[in-house]
Design a protein around this motif. Structure first.
Motif, PDB file in Angstrom:
ATOM      1  N   PRO A   8       0.832  -1.205   0.000  1.00 45.95           N
ATOM      2  CA  PRO A   8       0.000   0.000   0.000  1.00 45.95           C
ATOM      3  C   PRO A   8       0.871   1.261   0.000  1.00 45.95           C
ATOM      4  O   PRO A   8       1.834   1.363   0.758  1.00 45.95           O
ATOM      5  N   LEU A   9       0.523   2.207  -0.864  1.00 45.96           N
ATOM      6  CA  LEU A   9       1.395   3.377  -1.058  1.00 45.96           C
ATOM      7  C   LEU A   9       1.564   4.217   0.199  1.00 45.96           C
ATOM      8  O   LEU A   9       2.652   4.720   0.475  1.00 45.96           O
ATOM      9  N   GLN A  10       0.482   4.375   0.973  1.00 42.50           N
ATOM     10  CA  GLN A  10       0.597   5.214   2.178  1.00 42.50           C
ATOM     11  C   GLN A  10       1.600   4.618   3.167  1.00 42.50           C
ATOM     12  O   GLN A  10       2.333   5.338   3.839  1.00 42.50           O
ATOM     13  N   MET A  11       1.606   3.295   3.211  1.00 43.14           N
ATOM     14  CA  MET A  11       2.522   2.597   4.110  1.00 43.14           C
ATOM     15  C   MET A  11       3.966   2.807   3.647  1.00 43.14           C
ATOM     16  O   MET A  11       4.865   3.117   4.432  1.00 43.14           O
ATOM     17  N   LEU A  12       4.176   2.691   2.342  1.00 42.80           N
ATOM     18  CA  LEU A  12       5.526   2.896   1.786  1.00 42.80           C
ATOM     19  C   LEU A  12       5.988   4.332   2.017  1.00 42.80           C
ATOM     20  O   LEU A  12       7.146   4.587   2.347  1.00 42.80           O
ATOM     21  N   LYS A  13       5.052   5.266   1.847  1.00 43.56           N
ATOM     22  CA  LYS A  13       5.392   6.677   1.990  1.00 43.56           C
ATOM     23  C   LYS A  13       5.919   6.973   3.399  1.00 43.56           C
ATOM     24  O   LYS A  13       6.953   7.621   3.574  1.00 43.56           O
ATOM     25  N   ASP A  14       5.212   6.481   4.413  1.00 45.90           N
ATOM     26  CA  ASP A  14       5.663   6.717   5.791  1.00 45.90           C
ATOM     27  C   ASP A  14       7.004   6.039   6.052  1.00 45.90           C
ATOM     28  O   ASP A  14       7.876   6.597   6.726  1.00 45.90           O
ATOM     29  N   ALA A  15       7.156   4.824   5.515  1.00 43.00           N
ATOM     30  CA  ALA A  15       8.424   4.112   5.733  1.00 43.00           C
ATOM     31  C   ALA A  15       9.567   4.921   5.111  1.00 43.00           C
ATOM     32  O   ALA A  15      10.634   5.085   5.713  1.00 43.00           O
ATOM     33  N   ILE A  16       9.339   5.471   3.924  1.00 46.00           N
ATOM     34  CA  ILE A  16      10.382   6.244   3.230  1.00 46.00           C
ATOM     35  C   ILE A  16      10.692   7.526   3.993  1.00 46.00           C
ATOM     36  O   ILE A  16      11.839   7.833   4.310  1.00 46.00           O
ATOM     37  N   VAL A  17       9.650   8.261   4.326  1.00 45.04           N
ATOM     38  CA  VAL A  17       9.859   9.594   4.907  1.00 45.04           C
ATOM     39  C   VAL A  17      10.473   9.492   6.310  1.00 45.04           C
ATOM     40  O   VAL A  17      11.151  10.406   6.780  1.00 45.04           O
ATOM     41  N   SER A  18      10.301   8.357   6.960  1.00 45.42           N
ATOM     42  CA  SER A  18      10.836   8.193   8.327  1.00 45.42           C
ATOM     43  C   SER A  18      12.363   8.235   8.364  1.00 45.42           C
ATOM     44  O   SER A  18      12.958   8.464   9.419  1.00 45.42           O
ATOM     45  N   TYR A  19      13.011   7.998   7.213  1.00 45.54           N
ATOM     46  CA  TYR A  19      14.480   7.982   7.225  1.00 45.54           C
ATOM     47  C   TYR A  19      15.088   9.349   7.527  1.00 45.54           C
ATOM     48  O   TYR A  19      16.232   9.433   7.959  1.00 45.54           O
ATOM     49  N   GLY A  20      14.324  10.422   7.309  1.00 44.44           N
ATOM     50  CA  GLY A  20      14.836  11.749   7.679  1.00 44.44           C
ATOM     51  C   GLY A  20      15.190  11.793   9.153  1.00 44.44           C
ATOM     52  O   GLY A  20      16.305  12.149   9.547  1.00 44.44           O
ATOM     53  N   GLU A  21      14.250  11.383   9.992  1.00 46.50           N
ATOM     54  CA  GLU A  21      14.463  11.435  11.441  1.00 46.50           C
ATOM     55  C   GLU A  21      15.328  10.267  11.915  1.00 46.50           C
ATOM     56  O   GLU A  21      16.063  10.401  12.893  1.00 46.50           O
ATOM     57  N   GLN A  22      15.243   9.129  11.242  1.00 49.90           N
ATOM     58  CA  GLN A  22      16.110   8.014  11.653  1.00 49.90           C
ATOM     59  C   GLN A  22      17.576   8.432  11.509  1.00 49.90           C
ATOM     60  O   GLN A  22      18.408   8.180  12.377  1.00 49.90           O
ATOM     61  N   LEU A  23      17.873   9.086  10.381  1.00 49.98           N
ATOM     62  CA  LEU A  23      19.272   9.483  10.146  1.00 49.98           C
ATOM     63  C   LEU A  23      19.692  10.645  11.042  1.00 49.98           C
ATOM     64  O   LEU A  23      20.781  10.642  11.611  1.00 49.98           O
ATOM     65  N   SER A  24      18.826  11.650  11.166  1.00 50.72           N
ATOM     66  CA  SER A  24      19.247  12.825  11.950  1.00 50.72           C
ATOM     67  C   SER A  24      19.467  12.458  13.412  1.00 50.72           C
ATOM     68  O   SER A  24      20.380  12.960  14.065  1.00 50.72           O
TER      69      SER A  24
END
Ligand code: ADP
Ligand code: ASP
Ligand code: MG
Length: 445
Positions: free
Chosen positions: A109-125
């Motif tokens: 599901p695209l919404q699920m993928l979107k959140d997984a992708i966007v979460s890397y901003g905070e995971q990395l920072s």
């Protein structure tokens, strides 16, 4: 202590954060950090590109942002020294490549993928900040927020499950704090009960920090940003906007809800519920107190504390003469918005008509289709909401008249006054919003 995106934008910003955190170690801080500035936008853009099937372009577009992280890491951490960030970045690259590939194939599901992708901003920072602080001798430890903040599975705007979150935050963080460690968490990101990554909505790191502060009964919630506190209006509109020394929770909530981007609208509630003072302050001017948000703040001499605004607003007008004198009209209208999970911002009613504003219009066609069964519906896009906030505003004689006479050359499309004791809200054409705010600001401040 929550640090926003611009507070961790580059090497100099990380240095400033180190200075601020290390000066408060005695107070046992927990740090919540946003993605480095522009990274969330870049991840969302990559998702959109991948969705069009352009996987390689999507992945390549992220490289400059990976490099920004690497530049910070290299500045603070010597080659050969232990650096958990490098492993984290390799992992993020692989995962993002895989997630963008899946997006282009639409294999989840695209919404699920979107959140997984966007979460890397905070995971990395968060990993990067923890490593930078460690390299400077702070006893910091990155903690994955997705293990602590539990939400429903409304991807993109998930709602935290407070009891479970409180328990996990206490369980994980209290022993670390007791041992003198400084937990570093990514804001904005969380996970559903099923363990899928979710996010709390744009600007949601403030909310994450408020949830953690509430769970731990923190002494204060500090929101570190790029301006000195909550100001009399958006400083991008009026260069002479001033810092407001104190705001009540109610005033801050109204301002945040009606567009003062400096605080996420949901930040206030966990703070109010636990009587935690909120300090909004400037990473670039750490010695300035900024704004304190407290239980009560008292009236400003002219009653008005601040003017917020929100653009890209659509007005819906529903008129139904056959509903004259009969009950159930309002309820029928609201049920339609409920079904399409669409939030109404401002509302004004007469016996047979309702005018309301929306800032999300993804479901508008379906909503209008259903409302047309109840009456005539008009849709008017291109408006902006202006919200004047101040303790004692409803009770002040002559204030509304003074507000409107200041802008008597502007057409007011809708007004709401009296529902809240602290605000007067009205709607004007989007192109005059900036001018309206400048005039009001000039008059009242
Ligand atoms: P962060 O990345 O730190 O969360 P944001 O960009 O979300 O920062 O919020 C800070 C910005 O909010 C400021 O740069 C300012 O332009 C904007 N803003 C809008 N209204 C106000 C206001 N009333 N007071 C202060 N800042 C405001
Ligand atoms: N990084 C997220 C955003 O840009 C959350 C935040 O910064 O508060 O929306
Ligand atoms: Mg923000």
């Amino acid at each position: 202590m929550k640090f926003g995106g611009t507070s961790v934008g580059d090497v100099a910003a990380f240095e400033r954060v180190y200075g601020i955190v290390s000066s408060q170690l005695k107070r046992h801080p927990v740090v919540v950090v946003s993605a480095m500035t522009k990274v969330t936008d870049a991840l969302l853009a990559a998702f959109e590109t991948a969705k069009k099937g352009e996987f390689a372009e999507a992945f390549a577009s992220l490289e400059p942002h990976f490099e920004r992280h690497v530049a910070v890491s290299k500045t603070f951490i010597a080659d050969g020294a232990p650096n958990a960030f490098n492993a984290e970045l390799d992992f993020a690259r692989d995962e993002l490549s895989d997630l963008l590939m899946r997006t282009s194939r639409r294999s989840l599901p695209l919404q699920m993928l979107k959140d997984a992708i966007v979460s890397y901003g905070e995971q990395l920072s968060s990993r990067l900040l923890a490593e930078v602080l460690k390299s400077k001798g702070v006893n910091a430890r990155q903690v994955d927020s997705r293990r602590l903040i539990v939400t429903d599975d409304e991807y993109g705007a998930a709602t935290p499950i407070i009891d479970e979150t409180n328990e996990l935050v206490r369980l994980e963080l209290e022993p670390l704090i007791a041992a003198g460690e400084v937990p570093i968490m990514g804001g904005f990101i969380a996970a559903s009960r099923g363990g899928e990554t979710t996010t709390l909505g744009r600007g949601g790191s403030d909310y994450s920090a408020a949830l953690v502060a509430a769970a731990l009964h923190a002494g204060v919630l500090q929101i570190w940003t790029d301006v000195t506190g909550v100001m009399t209006c958006d400083p991008r509109i009026c260069t002479d906007a001033r810092t407001i020394p104190t705001l009540s929770y109610e005033e801050a909530a109204e301002l945040a809800y009606f567009g003062a981007k400096v605080l996420h609208p949901k930040t206030i509630k966990p703070a109010v519920d636990n009587a935690i003072p909120v300090r909004v302050c400037n990473t670039f001017e750490p010695n300035e107190v900024g704004t304190m948000v407290l239980d009560e703040s008292g009236e400003a001499p002219n009653k008005i504390k601040s003017i917020a605004h929100k653009k890209n607003i659509t007005i819906l007008r529903i008129t139904s003469a056959r509903m004259l004198g009969s009950y159930g009209f309002m309820s029928a209208v609201f049920q339609v918005f409920d079904r399409y999970r669409t939030v109404i911002d401002v509302i004004s009613t007469s016996e047979v008509s309702i005018a309301l504003t929306l800032d999300t219009t993804t479901e508008i066609d379906k909503i209008v289709g259903e409302l047309q069964r109840l009456g005539d519906v008009e849709v008017e896009p291109g408006y902006g909401v202006v919200c004047v906030v101040g303790e004692g505003l409803r009770a002040s004689t002559g204030l509304a008249s003074k507000i409107f006479s200041t802008i008597d050359d502007v057409n007011i499309a809708l007004v709401s006054h009296g529902a809240s004791a602290v605000n007067l809200t009205f709607v004007v054409k989007e192109e005059v919003v900036a001018d309206v705010i400048k005039k009001l600001h000039g008059e009242f401040f």
